[in-house]
Motif scaffolding. Structure first.
Motif, PDB file in Angstrom:
ATOM      1  N   ALA A  13      42.941  36.244  42.700  1.00 11.70           N
ATOM      2  CA  ALA A  13      42.493  35.429  41.574  1.00 11.70           C
ATOM      3  C   ALA A  13      41.953  36.301  40.441  1.00 11.70           C
ATOM      4  O   ALA A  13      41.742  35.817  39.330  1.00 11.70           O
ATOM      5  N   GLY A  14      41.697  37.553  40.715  1.00 11.38           N
ATOM      6  CA  GLY A  14      41.271  38.490  39.686  1.00 11.38           C
ATOM      7  C   GLY A  14      39.877  38.275  39.158  1.00 11.38           C
ATOM      8  O   GLY A  14      39.583  38.630  38.010  1.00 11.38           O
ATOM      9  N   GLN A  15      38.981  37.712  39.967  1.00 12.63           N
ATOM     10  CA  GLN A  15      37.650  37.403  39.443  1.00 12.63           C
ATOM     11  C   GLN A  15      36.498  37.986  40.261  1.00 12.63           C
ATOM     12  O   GLN A  15      35.343  37.694  39.975  1.00 12.63           O
ATOM     13  N   CYS A  16      36.797  38.803  41.255  1.00  7.79           N
ATOM     14  CA  CYS A  16      35.703  39.465  41.986  1.00  7.79           C
ATOM     15  C   CYS A  16      36.210  40.778  42.563  1.00  7.79           C
ATOM     16  O   CYS A  16      37.417  40.964  42.783  1.00  7.79           O
ATOM     17  N   GLY A  17      35.285  41.676  42.825  1.00  9.44           N
ATOM     18  CA  GLY A  17      35.625  42.996  43.337  1.00  9.44           C
ATOM     19  C   GLY A  17      36.381  42.991  44.647  1.00  9.44           C
ATOM     20  O   GLY A  17      37.369  43.735  44.805  1.00  9.44           O
ATOM     21  N   GLY A  31      33.165  38.260  53.580  1.00  7.92           N
ATOM     22  CA  GLY A  31      31.957  37.549  53.191  1.00  7.92           C
ATOM     23  C   GLY A  31      31.467  37.798  51.789  1.00  7.92           C
ATOM     24  O   GLY A  31      30.380  37.340  51.429  1.00  7.92           O
ATOM     25  N   ARG A  32      32.254  38.490  50.948  1.00  3.85           N
ATOM     26  CA  ARG A  32      31.757  38.859  49.620  1.00  3.85           C
ATOM     27  C   ARG A  32      32.602  38.327  48.470  1.00  3.85           C
ATOM     28  O   ARG A  32      32.323  38.630  47.302  1.00  3.85           O
ATOM     29  N   GLY A  33      33.629  37.536  48.772  1.00  5.17           N
ATOM     30  CA  GLY A  33      34.515  37.071  47.724  1.00  5.17           C
ATOM     31  C   GLY A  33      34.000  35.835  47.010  1.00  5.17           C
ATOM     32  O   GLY A  33      33.155  35.101  47.528  1.00  5.17           O
ATOM     33  N   ALA A  34      34.530  35.610  45.813  1.00  2.00           N
ATOM     34  CA  ALA A  34      34.173  34.417  45.045  1.00  2.00           C
ATOM     35  C   ALA A  34      34.895  33.185  45.560  1.00  2.00           C
ATOM     36  O   ALA A  34      34.501  32.064  45.263  1.00  2.00           O
ATOM     37  N   CYS A  35      35.978  33.389  46.326  1.00  3.04           N
ATOM     38  CA  CYS A  35      36.689  32.276  46.951  1.00  3.04           C
ATOM     39  C   CYS A  35      37.063  32.697  48.364  1.00  3.04           C
ATOM     40  O   CYS A  35      36.659  33.756  48.842  1.00  3.04           O
TER      41      CYS A  35
END
Length: 398
Positions: free
Chosen positions: A313-317, A350-354
């Motif tokens: 999705a290109g919105q989190c590391g 456990g660290r993603g935005a989705c």
């Protein structure tokens, strides 16, 4: 990737009833299933609770709890998530193309019960969208029913991504995790579920809890749709009772011996299947993939890892940097080189935005656990097997 159109049934046909004769138009649908009853919100909730009905997407969330979480008034819409993002899954597309009226009965009936003025169907498959639009021409549902075309990317099927696309935004899940029952379509309470869930609701409304519970597990009765693919002689969509043994399904499909992937590319690998029964949420999105023994397991996993990284999705590391790193790690493992795969898996989980980073990490961690012997063979010079592309990818991507 081959097109899966074959449908078969183990036990009693319910949601696939009549499809052995082809697509059900309105007349044949009513002849097969009968007219839908008019139920209240309380009756839908009681029925869903009585049979323990769960959503038939990846989350398997209890339908009764979702209904209870909605407010008494002000429900904006019923959203049918037909953005079947798993590249292997065909069950929802099958229902939309072959039995669209059953899905519409479930969605429209619930909309009337909840007082929702809109039914929105988010569909990314062109043939499925055309089928539903044709079905709507045969109906008079006395409320607004709309079909919206959505992108076919992997993350576009996530509930919040679907809502964003319906509102004219990008089909990616936003960072905030808010339940659609609280803030859904246009930030108003919304009931959202996947296609099969609405078909099952339509069956449940007709049969009642006792009739619905005449097959399947006592804890979650009824039937389920499974997409079977990979190293099998008879790929397709199968309707089975809940709790059917996995070995029965594999034998029914003519699967080759070997490891099995349950739940698709956010699922997990099984080294053996003895004694396992298929029930939710274990079977997740209803996907069973047989790998066989002729292809290189690690090479297959590495192909999928590359594709999953491309679906970010290109919105989190964890998505932007973590998934490409993991794909690179598995390429190194295939070449027999040292890798940081285990460390990178811990950094992503456990660290993603989705849910995409977590699901990908689960798939890859499971592969490392199940294919440990193959990792050692590759480190020693290779397993000697080609990569046959048994795991399907969109467009035959390699």
């Amino acid at each position: 990737m081959r097109t899966i159109e074959a449908t078969r049934v183990i036990g009693e046909a319910r949601v696939l009833a009549g499809l052995d004769q082809g697509r059900l138009d309105r007349q044949r649908h009513l002849w097969i299933h009968g007219a839908p009853p008019s139920l209240t919100r309380a009756q839908y909730t009681e029925l869903a609770e009585a049979v323990g009905l769960r959503g038939r997407g990846g989350a398997a969330f209890p339908v009764a709890l979702k209904l209870k979480d909605l407010p008494n008034r002000g429900i904006e819409a019923i959203v049918v998530n037909g953005s079947e993002s798993e590249p292997v899954s065909r069950k929802d597309r099958l229902l939309l193309t072959q039995s669209p009226h059953l899905v519409l009965d479930g969605a429209v009936g619930l909309a009337h019960a909840l007082g929702a003025p809109h039914v929105l169907l988010a569909i990314h498959d062109a043939a499925a969208a055309t089928s539903v639009r044709e079905a709507l021409m045969e109906r008079d549902d006395r409320l607004a029913v709309e079909v919206s075309d959505t992108p076919g990317r992997f993350v576009a099927g996530e509930a919040r991504a679907v809502l964003s696309a319906l509102e004219g935004g990008p089909a990616v899940p936003p960072g905030r995790r808010v339940l659609p029952t609280r803030k859904g379509y246009h930030r108003r309470p919304t009931f959202l579920s996947n296609v099969e869930t609405f078909a099952q609701l339509a069956v449940l409304a007709r049969l009642g809890s006792r009739g619905f519970s005449s097959t399947g597990l006592s804890s979650e009765p009824g039937t389920q749709l499974l997409t079977i693919d990979g190293a099998v002689q008879r790929p397709g969509v199968i309707e089975t009772p809940t709790g059917v043994p996995l070995d029965t399904v594999l034998q029914f499909a003519g699967a080759e011996p070997g490891p099995v992937l349950l739940g698709g590319y956010h699922g997990r690998w099984l080294p053996q299947t003895d004694g396992l029964t298929l029930q939710r949420p274990e079977v997740s999105a209803g996907i069973v993939l047989a790998l066989g023994t002729d292809t290189c397991p690690l090479g297959e996993v590495q192909r999928v890892a590359e594709w999953l990284a491309s679906q970010s999705a290109g919105q989190c590391g964890p998505c932007v940097f973590g998934l490409p790193s993991l794909a690179h790690d598995f390429a190194r493992i295939v070449r027999g080189e040292p890798s940081d795969a285990k460390r990178h898996l811990m950094l992503v989980s456990g660290r993603g935005a989705c849910a995409h980073p977590d699901g990908t990490a689960r798939f890859l961690a499971s592969a490392l656990a199940v294919f440990g012997d193959d990792v050692r063979r590759h480190a020693a010079g290779g397993c000697g097997r080609p990569v046959l592309g048994v795991l399907p990818l969109p467009g035959g991507a390699w």
